[in-house]
Design an enzyme around this catalytic site. Structure first.
Site, PDB file in Angstrom:
ATOM      1  N   SER A 121       0.869  -1.133   0.198  1.00 34.48           N
ATOM      2  CA  SER A 121       0.110   0.027  -0.061  1.00 34.48           C
ATOM      3  C   SER A 121       0.853   1.206  -0.093  1.00 34.48           C
ATOM      4  CB  SER A 121      -0.882  -0.041   1.400  1.00 34.48           C
ATOM      5  OG  SER A 121      -1.529   1.301   1.370  1.00 34.48           O
ATOM      6  N   TYR A 181      -2.417  -0.340  10.542  1.00 33.99           N
ATOM      7  CA  TYR A 181      -2.328  -0.695   9.108  1.00 33.99           C
ATOM      8  C   TYR A 181      -0.964  -0.425   8.295  1.00 33.99           C
ATOM      9  CZ  TYR A 181      -3.866  -0.913   4.403  1.00 33.99           C
ATOM     10  OH  TYR A 181      -3.826  -1.191   2.970  1.00 33.99           O
TER      11      TYR A 181
END
Length: 246
Positions: free
Chosen positions: A139, A152
């Site tokens: 990501s 995250y």
């Protein structure tokens, strides 16, 4: 049918929706035989019916090492080899660190980081044998941490670090390691968020731009895994044109 990947075998985790689903279809259209793994078996069965090539649905929980090993074994038993691993399974449970439900932290670490590591560990002997490809879906949060996404981001930073160490260990043996870092993609990922304010913020952010589609990331995956053996596309950062942050 495009036969770019004719004779190749791929395993895609987190294949029941979003990037995983689109990637499985793209690999199949390119000629690969594809094993698809996820916990939502009903969705996987529907996906096999849409595939242009041979596809194997596997009940897979990446947080369970036995489940991971069984999925890899079933792939090799069915297709005789494993050339491409696409580690895509993940959850994003954004929220502030203060007052957080730490069970959500555990879930993200187990799925995003340990799950990815378990799958690499199980698949690596086969990938070394075939001089294959490990493709890690990370990501933009694996490069830049931001408020309310601390854990995250930590998992995705971990994926990036693990992938670089892996690359250094196996590149001389012909295994290529690719990290794909998408920005905002129109998937179910934000729907996992339990904090109402964070869920609303994610919807607002996504609505402020032309988000990427899962097929955009699948196209990038296909680009990376179809390069000649002497070419390693180790990192692909892909953002929507309209995305300014992260």
């Amino acid at each position: 049918m495009n036969t770019t990947l004719q004779g190749k075998v791929a395993l895609v985790t987190g294949a029941s929706s979003g990037i995983g689903e689109a990637t499985a279809l793209a690999l199949s259209a390119a000629g690969a035989r594809v094993a698809i793994g996820a916990r939502r078996a009903d969705r996987l069965k529907l996906l096999t019916g849409r595939a242009p090539g041979e596809m194997l649905a596997l009940d897979l929980d990446v947080t369970d090492q036995e489940s991971v090993r069984a999925a890899v074994a079933a792939t090799v038993e069915r297709f005789g080899a494993l050339d491409i691993l696409v580690n895509n399974a993940g959850v994003m449970l954004s929220g502030p660190i203060a007052g957080a439900d730490t069970a959500e932290w555990t879930r993200m670490v187990q799925t995003n980081l340990l799950g990815s590591m378990y799958t690499v560990h199980a698949a690596l002997p086969h990938l070394l044998e075939r001089r294959g490809v490990v493709l890690q879906v990370s990501s933009t949060s694996g490069r830049t941490a931001s408020a309310y996404s601390g854990v995250y981001a930590a998992t995705k930073f971990g994926v990036n670090a693990f992938s670089e160490a892996l690359r250094q260990e196996v590149t001389a043996q012909g295994v290529r390691v690719v990290v794909v870092e998408p920005g905002f993609v129109a998937t179910e990922l934000a729907g996992h968020i339990t904090d109402p304010a964070m869920r609303a913020a994610a919807r607002e952010m996504a609505g402020s731009m032309r988000t990427l589609r899962p097929e955009d990331i699948a196209a990038a995956v296909l680009y990376a895994v179809t390069q000649p053996e002497h070419v390693a596309v180790n990192e692909l950062l892909i953002r929507p044109t309209d995305q300014t942050r992260a």
